[in-house]
Design a protein around this motif. Structure first.
Motif, PDB file in Angstrom:
ATOM      1  N   ALA A  64       2.789  43.756  20.730  1.00 24.44           N
ATOM      2  CA  ALA A  64       1.433  44.181  21.097  1.00 24.44           C
ATOM      3  C   ALA A  64       1.480  44.954  22.407  1.00 24.44           C
ATOM      4  O   ALA A  64       2.314  44.688  23.278  1.00 24.44           O
ATOM      5  CB  ALA A  64       0.532  42.960  21.223  1.00 24.44           C
ATOM      6  N   PRO A 106      -3.736  44.291  17.833  1.00 25.38           N
ATOM      7  CA  PRO A 106      -3.218  42.959  18.202  1.00 25.38           C
ATOM      8  C   PRO A 106      -3.553  41.884  17.173  1.00 25.38           C
ATOM      9  O   PRO A 106      -4.162  40.865  17.491  1.00 25.38           O
ATOM     10  CB  PRO A 106      -3.907  42.690  19.553  1.00 25.38           C
ATOM     11  CG  PRO A 106      -5.212  43.416  19.432  1.00 25.38           C
ATOM     12  CD  PRO A 106      -4.917  44.656  18.627  1.00 25.38           C
ATOM     13  N   SER A 166       1.915  38.869  16.083  1.00 20.66           N
ATOM     14  CA  SER A 166       0.946  39.195  17.134  1.00 20.66           C
ATOM     15  C   SER A 166       0.412  40.621  17.088  1.00 20.66           C
ATOM     16  O   SER A 166      -0.545  40.941  17.802  1.00 20.66           O
ATOM     17  CB  SER A 166       1.568  38.962  18.514  1.00 20.66           C
ATOM     18  OG  SER A 166       2.705  39.797  18.685  1.00 20.66           O
ATOM     19  N   ALA A 167       1.007  41.477  16.263  1.00 22.29           N
ATOM     20  CA  ALA A 167       0.568  42.877  16.263  1.00 22.29           C
ATOM     21  C   ALA A 167       0.962  43.580  14.966  1.00 22.29           C
ATOM     22  O   ALA A 167       1.907  43.178  14.285  1.00 22.29           O
ATOM     23  CB  ALA A 167       1.171  43.619  17.457  1.00 22.29           C
TER      24      ALA A 167
END
Length: 233
Positions: A64, A106, A166-167
């Protein structure tokens, strides 16, 4: 797709010479405070703006925040432009706004289930922000088409370059028919002459039908200004 790099010829083209290319200064003046900061590349010709940006973001570290701002890549001509399910996208140079936006969001891939709908709604909002006749006639045909009075005005193609917990890195490709509806319909009609009705898709149209002075510059600014808050959300 027409492979010519020269602008359309003839009296009509001469009358609209100022609209043939994107006026960068005017576009910057029209961009909102946030979209104003997005890096925007404009090229004469490429195979596919989606493919160009996919290659670039695949090379990024998979985390991210690796891409602080979305990257926009615009091409006057795409020689390998495509739509959903691998369909080719046909457009004469200067008649269509063809661009892609690369961004790192994100969220994991499973958290992006609503992205296509969010982009589609934003695109409709952006086009309706232009001084078009009967803005309510511009509507979303989920998941990836924008219609004007029931005919196809724009298409969306979203591809994922990579995803982690996370991303996710995605590329959003958008093609909007701005001018030349009659020429486009004739081209598509000829290509689909032997295809069964169910395979022909929606009849194409152009923004000029509802906005006689439609041009690439104003359309680009309107669409990016609407996409920016949608991607933030």
């Amino acid at each position: 797709m027409n492979a010519s790099k020269t602008p359309p010829q003839g009296p009509a083209a001469a009358a609209n010479a100022a609209d043939w290319r994107i006026d960068r200064e005017r576009a910057v003046a029209l961009f909102g405070a946030h979209a104003h900061d997005w890096p925007i590349e404009i090229v004469e010709e490429t195979g596919s703006t989606n493919a160009d940006l996919m290659t670039r973001v695949k090379a990024l570290p998979r985390k991210a925040g690796v891409l602080p701002r979305p990257i926009v890549r615009v091409a006057y001509l795409q020689t390998a432009g495509r739509g959903r399910r691998g369909r080719a996208w046909y457009a004469e140079p200067g008649n269509a706004l063809l661009f892609s936006v690369a961004c790192v969001l994100p969220r994991p891939l499973e958290g992006l289930a609503g992205l296509s709908l969010a982009v589609g709604v934003a695109l409709v909002d952006g086009l309706r922000s232009l001084p078009v006749a009967g803005p309510g006639q511009i509507a979303l045909k989920w998941p990836n088409d924008v219609l004007l009075e029931g005919d196809k005005l724009a298409g969306i193609l979203i591809e994922t370059a990579w995803s982690t917990e996370s991303a996710s890195a995605v590329v959003i490709g958008i093609g909007t028919n701005v001018k030349g509806a009659d020429e486009l319909a004739a081209k598509i009609g000829a290509l689909n002459a032997d295809a069964p009705p169910q395979a022909r898709g929606t009849v194409p149209t152009a923004l000029q039908r509802a906005l006689p002075n439609a041009n690439l510059t104003d359309t680009l600014a309107a669409e990016l200004n609407a996409l920016e808050p949608a991607l933030q959300r």
